[in-house]
Design a protein around this motif. Structure first.
Motif, PDB file in Angstrom:
ATOM      1  N   LYS A 225       0.848  -1.186   0.000  1.00  0.00           N
ATOM      2  CA  LYS A 225       0.000   0.000   0.000  1.00  0.00           C
ATOM      3  C   LYS A 225       0.888   1.241   0.000  1.00  0.00           C
ATOM      4  O   LYS A 225       1.852   1.339   0.759  1.00  0.00           O
ATOM      5  N   ILE A 226       0.544   2.210  -0.875  1.00  0.00           N
ATOM      6  CA  ILE A 226       1.342   3.433  -0.995  1.00  0.00           C
ATOM      7  C   ILE A 226       1.041   4.342   0.195  1.00  0.00           C
ATOM      8  O   ILE A 226      -0.106   4.746   0.411  1.00  0.00           O
ATOM      9  N   LEU A 227       2.072   4.653   0.979  1.00  0.00           N
ATOM     10  CA  LEU A 227       1.930   5.580   2.095  1.00  0.00           C
ATOM     11  C   LEU A 227       2.340   6.990   1.704  1.00  0.00           C
ATOM     12  O   LEU A 227       1.766   7.964   2.189  1.00  0.00           O
ATOM     13  N   VAL A 228       3.347   7.102   0.846  1.00  0.00           N
ATOM     14  CA  VAL A 228       3.829   8.406   0.366  1.00  0.00           C
ATOM     15  C   VAL A 228       4.250   8.252  -1.075  1.00  0.00           C
ATOM     16  O   VAL A 228       4.889   7.256  -1.442  1.00  0.00           O
ATOM     17  N   ASP A 229       3.923   9.245  -1.884  1.00  0.00           N
ATOM     18  CA  ASP A 229       4.374   9.266  -3.279  1.00  0.00           C
ATOM     19  C   ASP A 229       4.422  10.728  -3.702  1.00  0.00           C
ATOM     20  O   ASP A 229       3.422  11.293  -4.137  1.00  0.00           O
ATOM     21  N   LYS A 230       5.597  11.356  -3.523  1.00  0.00           N
ATOM     22  CA  LYS A 230       5.679  12.797  -3.763  1.00  0.00           C
ATOM     23  C   LYS A 230       7.120  13.195  -4.095  1.00  0.00           C
ATOM     24  O   LYS A 230       8.071  12.440  -3.847  1.00  0.00           O
ATOM     25  N   ALA A 231       7.243  14.414  -4.637  1.00  0.00           N
ATOM     26  CA  ALA A 231       8.561  14.984  -4.942  1.00  0.00           C
ATOM     27  C   ALA A 231       9.057  15.733  -3.713  1.00  0.00           C
ATOM     28  O   ALA A 231       8.306  16.454  -3.055  1.00  0.00           O
ATOM     29  N   ILE A 232      10.326  15.590  -3.407  1.00  0.00           N
ATOM     30  CA  ILE A 232      10.975  16.284  -2.301  1.00  0.00           C
ATOM     31  C   ILE A 232      12.009  17.227  -2.894  1.00  0.00           C
ATOM     32  O   ILE A 232      12.877  16.789  -3.674  1.00  0.00           O
ATOM     33  N   VAL A 233      11.929  18.512  -2.533  1.00  0.00           N
ATOM     34  CA  VAL A 233      12.855  19.492  -3.092  1.00  0.00           C
ATOM     35  C   VAL A 233      14.091  19.599  -2.215  1.00  0.00           C
ATOM     36  O   VAL A 233      14.085  19.222  -1.046  1.00  0.00           O
ATOM     37  N   ALA A 234      15.148  20.129  -2.797  1.00  0.00           N
ATOM     38  CA  ALA A 234      16.410  20.285  -2.071  1.00  0.00           C
ATOM     39  C   ALA A 234      16.204  21.186  -0.857  1.00  0.00           C
ATOM     40  O   ALA A 234      15.541  22.209  -0.937  1.00  0.00           O
ATOM     41  N   GLY A 235      16.801  20.787   0.273  1.00  0.00           N
ATOM     42  CA  GLY A 235      16.678  21.547   1.506  1.00  0.00           C
ATOM     43  C   GLY A 235      15.493  21.142   2.360  1.00  0.00           C
ATOM     44  O   GLY A 235      15.346  21.626   3.481  1.00  0.00           O
ATOM     45  N   GLU A 236      14.644  20.237   1.875  1.00  0.00           N
ATOM     46  CA  GLU A 236      13.456  19.818   2.622  1.00  0.00           C
ATOM     47  C   GLU A 236      13.762  18.581   3.456  1.00  0.00           C
ATOM     48  O   GLU A 236      14.551  17.725   3.050  1.00  0.00           O
ATOM     49  N   THR A 237      13.113  18.479   4.625  1.00  0.00           N
ATOM     50  CA  THR A 237      13.198  17.293   5.486  1.00  0.00           C
ATOM     51  C   THR A 237      11.800  16.709   5.644  1.00  0.00           C
ATOM     52  O   THR A 237      10.884  17.425   6.064  1.00  0.00           O
TER      53      THR A 237
END
Length: 284
Positions: A225-237
């Motif tokens: 099951k997909i819990l997260v599916d997203k783009a993470i940008v530089a500098g993000e935690t």
């Protein structure tokens, strides 16, 4: 609000500027900018500054400052109205002030001399009185001394001195704290772009990604099951609590420069592949 103030405010809003933005651009205090919009020129230092501020305001919002000053010249105070210097009385010269001060000092000088003379006489008499023989003798009365009578010791007291018995101290049992089980993240194997780890002794289950470069993050549980599916940008935690799962698969689209943590423990990328899967099995 005057017609000039309304026109300037309309131009400011069309530019998308707030009063604070305009203050930063023109370096004019916002209370003066608000006064220009409301037609309240009494808050400004003078007519010269009123005209200068209006011209600077207009040019900052894309209007012709000279043209506005000419169009609304009847509504703007003229610098000629600020000439008030003639109505201010002349300041007396230093020589005149100095002369007045000198005359006043000469008037009180005899009084000062008389007071100092009286003080000198009083000090002299006091000094002679203090040094007069037998003038300041003090009589002391003997004070009662506190006498403490000491009871004589008998022969029996000397033979049998009293010895206080000390009670034995009970041993203090030290509490030994049992060490808490430490978390262990054990590498199991790598197959292609997927690496498997076993997690034991954990009290929490939080997956964290600290991104130095842009990447794509996909996290699935044991049921795929997909819990997260997203783009993470530089500098993000990014953090996700997965305590309800028994296993997670963390897929990183671009591994260089990015770090994955499990409960603040780094999960190493075993290979140099740009895209990798980290499977973490929870041994609860």
């Amino acid at each position: 609000m005057t017609e000039l103030g309304a026109r300037l405010k309309e131009a400011r809003l069309a530019k998308g500027y707030s009063i604070e933005d305009l203050q930063e651009i023109t370096k004019i205090q916002k209370r003066y900018l608000t006064g220009i919009e409301e037609g309240n020129y009494a808050t400004m230092p003078g007519a010269f500054y009123v005209r200068a501020f209006i011209k600077q305001y207009a040019e900052a919002v894309g209007l012709n400052g000279d043209e506005l000053l000419e169009t609304y010249k009847t509504d703007i105070p003229s610098p000629a109205n600020d000439e008030l210097s003639k109505s201010i009385p002349a300041t007396p010269s230093r020589r005149t002030l100095g002369g007045r001060s000198s005359n006043k000092f000469m008037e009180v000088f005899p009084m000062i001399v008389a007071v100092l003379f009286v003080i000198a006489i009083i000090v002299m008499f006091w000094f002679l009185y203090q040094n007069k023989p037998g003038g300041s003798s003090e009589s002391f009365e003997p004070k009662d001394e506190l006498v403490i009578e000491q009871q004589p010791q008998t022969e029996q007291d000397i033979k049998d001195p009293v010895v206080e018995e000390e009670e034995p101290e009970e041993p203090v049992e030290e509490e030994v704290e049992e060490p808490e089980p430490a978390q262990q993240l054990t590498f199991v194997e790598t197959q292609g772009e997927t690496s498997t780890y076993d997690l034991t002794g954990a009290e929490s289950y939080v997956v964290k990604l600290v991104a130095t470069n842009n990447t794509w993050l996909n996290i699935r549980d044991q049921d795929n099951k997909i819990l997260v599916d997203k783009a993470i940008v530089a500098g993000e935690t990014f953090e996700l609590d997965v305590a309800s799962s028994s296993r997670v698969r963390v897929r990183i689209g671009s591994t260089p420069g990015n770090t994955v943590y499990m409960n603040d423990q780094v999960v190493e990328f075993p290979t140099d592949r740009p895209t990798q899967n980290l499977v973490i099995q929870f041994q609860k």
